[in-house]
Design an enzyme around this catalytic site. Structure first.
Site, PDB file in Angstrom:
ATOM      1  CE  LYS A 188     -44.682 -16.757 -29.812  1.00  0.00           C
ATOM      2  NZ  LYS A 188     -43.848 -15.907 -30.680  1.00  0.00           N
TER       3      LYS A 188
ATOM      4  NE  ARG B 194     -39.411 -12.081 -36.395  1.00  0.00           N
ATOM      5  CZ  ARG B 194     -38.783 -10.926 -36.159  1.00  0.00           C
ATOM      6  NH1 ARG B 194     -37.818 -10.531 -36.960  1.00  0.00           N
ATOM      7  NH2 ARG B 194     -39.114 -10.182 -35.142  1.00  0.00           N
TER       8      ARG B 194
END
Length: 280
Positions: free
Chosen positions: A57, A268
């Site tokens: 990323k 999450r």
DNA sequence: ATCTATTCCTGGCTGC
DNA sequence: TGCAGCCAGGAATAGA
């Protein structure tokens, strides 16, 4: 939230705008945006961009004289090029870093901006070998679009954790985040809590294929514009419309019509179909 | 090795 | 309309 497809879209958009241009001046509007010790973004002043690429990323910019910059957008980061006039007019309080660019043929005075509402994003500047050696950067796992099915299965079976947590682990694979982890597991028909070690060979192969298919489609769509993500030119990606699990709590599964469930896995939010995603 | 909790940070949402 | 309180979440970190 920028994950691999969004970062890849940023890199593809920025590369033609930045390659060959020099940074005249760097201004830091939020100190914590600049990472590393010492913080030294000024080393980029006078340097010319040679390449713009992606690793996991991270957006990586190679400059001449073996200098480099790495940018992680985290939750709300945005990179783009604007004219001085645009910047003056907008008075954008979320701009955290400004790189003044030289005037390229056909382009006037322009600035590369790093905008970041939540200030989670980070920018590292230094010599290329220093950037590559950063521990957060150095320990990244393989690129999901490059790994072979065999190597993927081998890595999967070497871990004891749950599939969802493993897919989010950047040391396992570099670039998946919450959206594409859920989408890949949905596509492969695997439960987020399934134990990696117990995944059968054909399921491992399906997961590998699902990851590559989802990422490929998402890149073609310019990524998913969820919350704040936009391309460098301000336009949205459109893969959010293709998402089948992420954020779709209560909506019918596209395969079996059962409602999509939301659980919390490893802190999450995790969306999946409890009927067609099996634990083994 | 793996898991959990905590921190960072702010816009947006809920509820009064 | 305003305001307090809570939430999301990628990655680093500490502790179990």
């Amino acid at each position: 939230m920028p994950e691999l497809p969004e970062v890849e879209s940023v890199v593809r958009a920025l590369a033609p705008m930045l390659t060959g241009r020099s940074v005249k001046n760097v201004r830091v509007l939020n100190r914590s945006t600049v990472a590393g010790s010492p913080r030294k973004p000024s080393v980029l002043e006078g340097r010319r961009v040679e390449r713009v690429l992606r690793r996991g990323k991270y957006i990586v910019v190679h400059f001449d004289e073996a200098f480099a910059m790495a940018v992680h957008l985290r939750m709300t980061g945005w990179l783009g090029v604007k004219t001085q006039a645009q910047v003056a007019e907008e008075q954008d309080k979320f701009v955290r870093m400004v790189f003044e660019l030289d005037e390229a043929p056909g382009r006037g005075a322009e600035w590369l901006l790093f905008r970041d509402i939540r200030k989670f994003g980070r920018v590292w500047c230094g010599r290329r070998e220093e950037i590559i050696a950063l521990k957060s950067f150095n320990k990244l796992g393989p690129e999901p679009l490059a790994i072979t099915p065999e190597a993927f299965a081998e890595r999967l079976h070497a871990h004891r954790g749950r599939l969802k947590s493993l897919l989010l682990n950047q040391a396992f694979l570099a670039g998946l985040g919450n959206i594409y982890a859920d989408e890949a597991l949905f596509e492969a028909g695997l439960h987020p809590l399934a134990l990696a070690q117990q995944v059968k060979p054909d399921s491992a192969r399906r997961l590998h294929a699902a990851i590559q298919a989802i990422l490929g489609k998402a890149i073609s769509a310019g990524g998913s514009s969820i919350d704040d993500y936009l391309h460098p030119d301000g336009t949205p990606g459109w893969f959010q419309r293709e998402l089948k699990a992420y954020g779709r709590e209560g909506e019918p599964c596209t395969r079996c019509k059962a409602p999509i469930k939301r659980d919390v896995v490893g802190q999450r939010g995790t969306w999946y179909c409890a009927k067609c995603q099996k634990k083994r």
